[in-house]
Write a protein that holds these residues in place. Sequence first.
Motif, short mmCIF file in Angstrom:
data_model
loop_
_atom_site.label_atom_id
_atom_site.label_comp_id
_atom_site.label_asym_id
_atom_site.label_seq_id
_atom_site.Cartn_x
_atom_site.Cartn_y
_atom_site.Cartn_z
N LEU A 18 0.82 -1.20 0.00
CA LEU A 18 0.00 0.00 0.00
C LEU A 18 0.86 1.26 0.00
N THR A 19 1.91 1.28 0.79
CA THR A 19 2.79 2.44 0.85
C THR A 19 3.44 2.69 -0.50
N LEU A 20 3.88 1.64 -1.15
CA LEU A 20 4.50 1.76 -2.46
C LEU A 20 3.51 2.27 -3.50
N ILE A 21 2.30 1.79 -3.46
CA ILE A 21 1.27 2.23 -4.41
C ILE A 21 0.94 3.71 -4.18
N ILE A 22 0.85 4.12 -2.93
CA ILE A 22 0.56 5.53 -2.63
C ILE A 22 1.69 6.42 -3.12
N LEU A 23 2.93 6.00 -2.93
CA LEU A 23 4.07 6.78 -3.41
C LEU A 23 4.09 6.88 -4.93
N ILE A 24 3.74 5.82 -5.61
CA ILE A 24 3.71 5.85 -7.08
C ILE A 24 2.62 6.79 -7.58
N ILE A 25 1.44 6.71 -6.98
CA ILE A 25 0.35 7.60 -7.38
C ILE A 25 0.70 9.06 -7.09
N LEU A 26 1.32 9.31 -5.96
CA LEU A 26 1.75 10.67 -5.63
C LEU A 26 2.79 11.17 -6.62
N ALA A 27 3.70 10.31 -7.03
CA ALA A 27 4.72 10.72 -8.01
C ALA A 27 4.09 11.00 -9.37
N LEU A 28 3.09 10.23 -9.75
CA LEU A 28 2.45 10.45 -11.04
C LEU A 28 1.60 11.72 -11.06
N LEU A 29 1.01 12.07 -9.94
CA LEU A 29 0.14 13.24 -9.91
C LEU A 29 0.82 14.50 -9.38
N SER A 30 2.09 14.41 -9.00
CA SER A 30 2.77 15.57 -8.43
C SER A 30 2.92 16.74 -9.41
N PRO A 31 3.13 16.55 -10.73
CA PRO A 31 3.18 17.73 -11.61
C PRO A 31 1.88 18.53 -11.60
N ALA A 32 0.75 17.86 -11.54
CA ALA A 32 -0.53 18.57 -11.48
C ALA A 32 -0.68 19.32 -10.16
N ILE A 33 -0.24 18.70 -9.08
CA ILE A 33 -0.30 19.36 -7.77
C ILE A 33 0.59 20.59 -7.75
N ILE A 34 1.76 20.50 -8.36
CA ILE A 34 2.68 21.63 -8.42
C ILE A 34 2.09 22.75 -9.27
N CYS A 35 1.48 22.40 -10.41
CA CYS A 35 0.87 23.41 -11.27
C CYS A 35 -0.27 24.14 -10.55
N ILE A 36 -1.06 23.39 -9.81
CA ILE A 36 -2.17 24.02 -9.07
C ILE A 36 -1.63 24.95 -7.98
N THR A 37 -0.59 24.52 -7.28
CA THR A 37 0.00 25.34 -6.22
C THR A 37 0.59 26.63 -6.78
N VAL A 38 1.35 26.52 -7.87
CA VAL A 38 1.94 27.71 -8.48
C VAL A 38 0.85 28.62 -9.03
N GLY A 39 -0.18 28.02 -9.61
CA GLY A 39 -1.30 28.82 -10.12
C GLY A 39 -2.02 29.58 -9.02
N LEU A 40 -2.16 28.96 -7.85
CA LEU A 40 -2.79 29.67 -6.73
C LEU A 40 -1.94 30.85 -6.26
N PHE A 41 -0.62 30.68 -6.26
CA PHE A 41 0.24 31.78 -5.85
C PHE A 41 0.26 32.91 -6.88
N LEU A 42 0.08 32.60 -8.15
CA LEU A 42 0.12 33.62 -9.20
C LEU A 42 -1.25 34.19 -9.55
N SER A 43 -2.29 33.72 -8.90
CA SER A 43 -3.64 34.12 -9.29
C SER A 43 -3.91 35.62 -9.11
N LYS A 44 -3.29 36.25 -8.15
CA LYS A 44 -3.50 37.69 -7.94
C LYS A 44 -2.65 38.53 -8.89
N LYS A 45 -1.38 38.15 -9.09
CA LYS A 45 -0.46 38.96 -9.88
C LYS A 45 -0.65 38.76 -11.38
N LYS A 46 -0.74 37.50 -11.80
CA LYS A 46 -0.84 37.18 -13.23
C LYS A 46 -2.00 36.20 -13.44
#
Length: 73
Positions: A18-46
């Motif tokens: 289970l731990t290995l599967i969770i880590l793999i899913i997190l690794a596969l979805l991390s680019p989307a999570i990073i894009c959402i986080t950066v988008g939230l920080f830039l939502s006021k300025k740009k």
Amino acid sequence: MINAILLNQSPNGSGDYLTLIILIILALLSPAIICITVGLFLSKKKPKTAKTLFIIAGVYLVVGIGLCSVPSF
């Protein structure tokens, strides 16, 4: 040692993956999570850049989860 922590092995030698599967899913979805986080920080300025990042993250999530390849019955 790291194998026992990563796979959360029980004393009888069978691993709980289970731990290995969770880590793999997190690794596969991390680019989307990073894009959402950066988008939230830039939502006021740009707002246009933030909107683009949200669209990219949404497309990545749809493709990454596999909803595009699910056949309709």
